[in-house]
Design a protein around this motif. Sequence first.
Motif, PDB file in Angstrom:
ATOM      1  N   GLU A  81       5.664   3.034   9.743  1.00 35.20           N
ATOM      2  CA  GLU A  81       6.134   1.562   9.863  1.00 35.20           C
ATOM      3  C   GLU A  81       5.322   0.721  10.935  1.00 35.20           C
ATOM      4  OE1 GLU A  81      10.421   2.119  10.758  1.00 35.20           O
ATOM      5  OE2 GLU A  81      10.649   2.710   8.824  1.00 35.20           O
ATOM      6  N   TRP A  84       0.953   1.536  10.127  1.00 31.71           N
ATOM      7  CA  TRP A  84       0.100   1.411   8.671  1.00 31.71           C
ATOM      8  C   TRP A  84       0.893   0.185   8.017  1.00 31.71           C
ATOM      9  CZ3 TRP A  84      -2.319   5.993   5.821  1.00 31.71           C
ATOM     10  CH2 TRP A  84      -2.602   6.712   6.566  1.00 31.71           C
ATOM     11  N   ALA A  85       2.117   0.164   7.926  1.00 34.96           N
ATOM     12  CA  ALA A  85       2.845  -0.911   6.960  1.00 34.96           C
ATOM     13  C   ALA A  85       2.366  -2.248   7.371  1.00 34.96           C
ATOM     14  CB  ALA A  85       4.200  -0.582   7.184  1.00 34.96           C
ATOM     15  N   ARG A 226      -4.801  -0.585   1.520  1.00 39.00           N
ATOM     16  CA  ARG A 226      -3.625  -0.696   0.994  1.00 39.00           C
ATOM     17  C   ARG A 226      -3.160  -1.152  -0.301  1.00 39.00           C
ATOM     18  NH1 ARG A 226       1.548  -3.632   4.150  1.00 39.00           N
ATOM     19  NH2 ARG A 226       3.128  -3.239   2.366  1.00 39.00           N
ATOM     20  N   SER A 229       3.160  -0.646  -2.205  1.00 40.30           N
ATOM     21  CA  SER A 229       4.066  -0.723  -1.010  1.00 40.30           C
ATOM     22  C   SER A 229       3.744   0.504  -0.302  1.00 40.30           C
ATOM     23  CB  SER A 229       5.433  -0.982  -1.459  1.00 40.30           C
ATOM     24  OG  SER A 229       5.775  -0.074  -2.313  1.00 40.30           O
ATOM     25  N   VAL A 230       3.978   0.644   1.034  1.00 34.33           N
ATOM     26  CA  VAL A 230       3.938   1.814   1.732  1.00 34.33           C
ATOM     27  C   VAL A 230       5.426   2.354   2.112  1.00 34.33           C
ATOM     28  CG1 VAL A 230       3.073   2.587   3.952  1.00 34.33           C
ATOM     29  CG2 VAL A 230       1.955   1.011   2.949  1.00 34.33           C
TER      30      VAL A 230
END
Length: 230
Positions: A81, A84-85, A226, A229-230
Motif C-alpha cells: 500500500e 507500490w500502490a 503497473r 489494480s494492486v
Amino acid sequence: MAMFCGAEGNKFIFTNDNKLVFPWFPKSLSLVLFAEFFENSSRKLSTPRRRFQYNSLKHEVLKQYIPVIPVIDQTAREHIEKEWAPNQEVKVLPPMKKYTFSLACFIFMNIAEAEKIKKLADPFDIVSKGLRLSLPINLPGFAFKGAIKAAKVVREQLVKIMRERKEELMKNKGKEVQPDSLTQMLLYTDEDGQFMSEIEIGINIMGLLLAKYESTSNHGSPYLERRGSV
C-alpha cells in the motif's frame, strides 16, 4: 579442491566438523564481520554455535513462529500500500530490499520500529555491496573500505540490541518471551551450561541478515509496470 554432494557427502562434512574438516574464511571477511571471531580458534567458538543451529531447525522450535504469520501478512500489505500502490511504475529492487530486511529484523530480532531498522539497514546495504561487488582493497575510494566502516556501525548496533534484550529478559525473568532467533541465542546454553558469547551471536545474526538480504532481494526484473489494480 574436493567437491562433495548428496546426502552422504553432506553427512560426512557435518559429522566431521573440527575433526577432519575445519571452517576457513578469507581474511577480507574478518575485516568486515566480527574480527575477534576469526582471531580465536574456530574449534573453541563453533561447537556451541553449531549445536544451536541444529537445535533451532527442529520442528518443535520452528512451529513457534506460526503466531507471527499474521504479522508478516500485515507487514506485506502495508508495504504494498505504501511503496507500490501509489505509483504507476515501480522500481522493484529498492522497496523489496527494504521489505525483506524489515521482515528479517522482525523475525530474527523482534524489531519492528522503523527508526531501529533504518539504523541497521543503511550501513548494512553498504556492507552487502562492499562484499559482493568490490575487490577486497582496504583503501579510500574502494567499496570494500566503505564496507569496513559500515560494518563497524552494524556491529555496534547489534551489540546495543543484544544488551538491551539481555536487560529486558532479566526484568521479565520467568515470563513468556518472543521466540525470535536473538532471544533463543541469548538463552541457549551447551551441556556445560555455557552461554553463547556476543561475538558468536553477532556472527549468527549478521549471517542470517545477509542471507535474507541477498537471497530474496537481488533476483528478477528491477522494474514492474503497473497494469490494473494492486
